[in-house]
Design a protein around this motif. Structure first.
Motif, PDB file in Angstrom:
ATOM      1  N   GLY A  61      33.486  34.094  47.043  1.00  0.00           N
ATOM      2  CA  GLY A  61      32.966  33.543  48.287  1.00  0.00           C
ATOM      3  C   GLY A  61      32.082  34.467  49.093  1.00  0.00           C
ATOM      4  N   HIS A  62      31.816  35.657  48.597  1.00  0.00           N
ATOM      5  CA  HIS A  62      30.931  36.588  49.308  1.00  0.00           C
ATOM      6  C   HIS A  62      29.504  36.368  48.830  1.00  0.00           C
ATOM      7  CE1 HIS A  62      34.396  38.740  50.832  1.00  0.00           C
ATOM      8  NE2 HIS A  62      34.885  38.751  49.594  1.00  0.00           N
ATOM      9  N   ARG A  63      28.576  36.241  49.756  1.00  0.00           N
ATOM     10  CA  ARG A  63      27.184  36.003  49.386  1.00  0.00           C
ATOM     11  C   ARG A  63      26.372  37.290  49.563  1.00  0.00           C
ATOM     12  NH1 ARG A  63      25.215  30.953  48.801  1.00  0.00           N
ATOM     13  NH2 ARG A  63      23.234  31.662  49.662  1.00  0.00           N
ATOM     14  N   TRP A  64      26.611  38.241  48.686  1.00  0.00           N
ATOM     15  CA  TRP A  64      25.916  39.522  48.732  1.00  0.00           C
ATOM     16  C   TRP A  64      24.962  39.597  47.549  1.00  0.00           C
ATOM     17  CZ3 TRP A  64      31.100  42.570  49.123  1.00  0.00           C
ATOM     18  CH2 TRP A  64      31.694  42.296  50.353  1.00  0.00           C
ATOM     19  N   ILE A  65      23.821  40.232  47.761  1.00  0.00           N
ATOM     20  CA  ILE A  65      22.856  40.396  46.678  1.00  0.00           C
ATOM     21  C   ILE A  65      23.192  41.650  45.868  1.00  0.00           C
ATOM     22  CG2 ILE A  65      21.018  39.137  47.860  1.00  0.00           C
ATOM     23  CD1 ILE A  65      19.817  41.797  48.660  1.00  0.00           C
ATOM     24  N   ARG A  66      22.611  41.733  44.679  1.00  0.00           N
ATOM     25  CA  ARG A  66      22.941  42.818  43.757  1.00  0.00           C
ATOM     26  C   ARG A  66      22.640  44.186  44.352  1.00  0.00           C
ATOM     27  NH1 ARG A  66      19.884  45.832  40.633  1.00  0.00           N
ATOM     28  NH2 ARG A  66      18.101  44.485  40.940  1.00  0.00           N
ATOM     29  N   LYS A  67      21.508  44.329  45.046  1.00  0.00           N
ATOM     30  CA  LYS A  67      21.157  45.641  45.595  1.00  0.00           C
ATOM     31  C   LYS A  67      22.135  46.073  46.680  1.00  0.00           C
ATOM     32  CE  LYS A  67      16.352  45.694  44.353  1.00  0.00           C
ATOM     33  NZ  LYS A  67      14.981  45.967  44.800  1.00  0.00           N
ATOM     34  N   ALA A  68      22.651  45.121  47.439  1.00  0.00           N
ATOM     35  CA  ALA A  68      23.648  45.461  48.455  1.00  0.00           C
ATOM     36  C   ALA A  68      24.945  45.919  47.779  1.00  0.00           C
ATOM     37  CB  ALA A  68      23.914  44.264  49.358  1.00  0.00           C
ATOM     38  N   VAL A  69      25.326  45.238  46.704  1.00  0.00           N
ATOM     39  CA  VAL A  69      26.540  45.633  45.968  1.00  0.00           C
ATOM     40  C   VAL A  69      26.346  47.014  45.347  1.00  0.00           C
ATOM     41  CG1 VAL A  69      28.045  45.051  44.025  1.00  0.00           C
ATOM     42  CG2 VAL A  69      27.264  43.258  45.567  1.00  0.00           C
ATOM     43  N   ALA A  70      25.153  47.278  44.814  1.00  0.00           N
ATOM     44  CA  ALA A  70      24.880  48.602  44.236  1.00  0.00           C
ATOM     45  C   ALA A  70      24.968  49.680  45.321  1.00  0.00           C
ATOM     46  CB  ALA A  70      23.504  48.618  43.582  1.00  0.00           C
ATOM     47  N   ARG A  71      24.458  49.389  46.520  1.00  0.00           N
ATOM     48  CA  ARG A  71      24.535  50.350  47.624  1.00  0.00           C
ATOM     49  C   ARG A  71      25.986  50.592  48.027  1.00  0.00           C
ATOM     50  NH1 ARG A  71      24.935  50.100  53.028  1.00  0.00           N
ATOM     51  NH2 ARG A  71      24.904  47.838  53.035  1.00  0.00           N
ATOM     52  N   LEU A  72      26.787  49.521  48.075  1.00  0.00           N
ATOM     53  CA  LEU A  72      28.201  49.667  48.418  1.00  0.00           C
ATOM     54  C   LEU A  72      28.943  50.473  47.357  1.00  0.00           C
ATOM     55  CD1 LEU A  72      28.883  46.079  49.730  1.00  0.00           C
ATOM     56  CD2 LEU A  72      28.732  48.163  51.096  1.00  0.00           C
ATOM     57  N   MET A  73      28.576  50.256  46.090  1.00  0.00           N
ATOM     58  CA  MET A  73      29.202  51.030  45.015  1.00  0.00           C
ATOM     59  C   MET A  73      28.862  52.512  45.150  1.00  0.00           C
ATOM     60  SD  MET A  73      28.731  48.483  41.758  1.00  0.00           S
ATOM     61  CE  MET A  73      29.500  49.598  40.585  1.00  0.00           C
ATOM     62  N   ARG A  74      27.618  52.822  45.517  1.00  0.00           N
ATOM     63  CA  ARG A  74      27.254  54.228  45.726  1.00  0.00           C
ATOM     64  C   ARG A  74      28.028  54.822  46.888  1.00  0.00           C
ATOM     65  NH1 ARG A  74      22.087  52.259  44.726  1.00  0.00           N
ATOM     66  NH2 ARG A  74      21.619  52.194  46.955  1.00  0.00           N
ATOM     67  N   LEU A  75      28.171  54.044  47.972  1.00  0.00           N
ATOM     68  CA  LEU A  75      28.942  54.527  49.122  1.00  0.00           C
ATOM     69  C   LEU A  75      30.394  54.798  48.738  1.00  0.00           C
ATOM     70  CD1 LEU A  75      27.701  52.247  52.048  1.00  0.00           C
ATOM     71  CD2 LEU A  75      27.321  54.698  51.779  1.00  0.00           C
ATOM     72  N   ALA A  76      30.940  53.926  47.880  1.00  0.00           N
ATOM     73  CA  ALA A  76      32.331  54.077  47.465  1.00  0.00           C
ATOM     74  C   ALA A  76      32.505  55.142  46.383  1.00  0.00           C
ATOM     75  CB  ALA A  76      32.876  52.743  46.969  1.00  0.00           C
TER      76      ALA A  76
END
Length: 130
Positions: A61-76
């Protein structure tokens, strides 16, 4: 600074305060999103990369784009599993190549102007000598 921008002092300083507030709001949202991303990544044994994780989060149910997910993965500090090559190509001996040769069907012809190098008509490249 405000007169250079063509805005009033109060509008400029209000904008500065809003910017700081927006930045802290984004940091708070990022922390929440990082936890959701990390949880989904851990449920799949840390194998999923940004593309698969984006699809998984969309199913949740989350509407996030791939680049945002990649950025979050880098942050994590997380990343997907890398595919490995089979075998070591440096350890395998390569078979020797035969020498390359040029051959032509006719004898060398003189240059049409009478000067310069001779031309081979119908030169054919053959990777294997005769």
């Amino acid at each position: 600074m405000p007169p250079l921008l063509g805005v009033g002092h109060s509008a400029f300083y209000d904008w500065l305060r809003q910017g700081h507030r927006r930045a802290t709001e984004r940091d708070r949202l990022d922390r929440e999103r990082v936890e959701v991303t990390r949880q989904a990544w851990a449920e799949h044994r840390g194998v999923y990369g940004a593309r698969r994780l984006t699809a998984e989060l969309r199913e949740r149910g989350h509407r996030w784009i791939r680049k945002a997910v990649a950025r979050l993965m880098r942050l994590a500090g997380i990343e997907g599993a890398h595919r490995r090559r089979r075998g070591n190509s440096a350890a395998r001996p390569r078979r020797p190549r035969p020498p390359r040769t040029w051959s032509s069907g006719s004898s060398p012809q003189p240059h049409p102007t009478g000067c310069g190098p001779r031309l081979d008509r119908g030169a054919i490249y053959s990777p294997f000598p005769r």
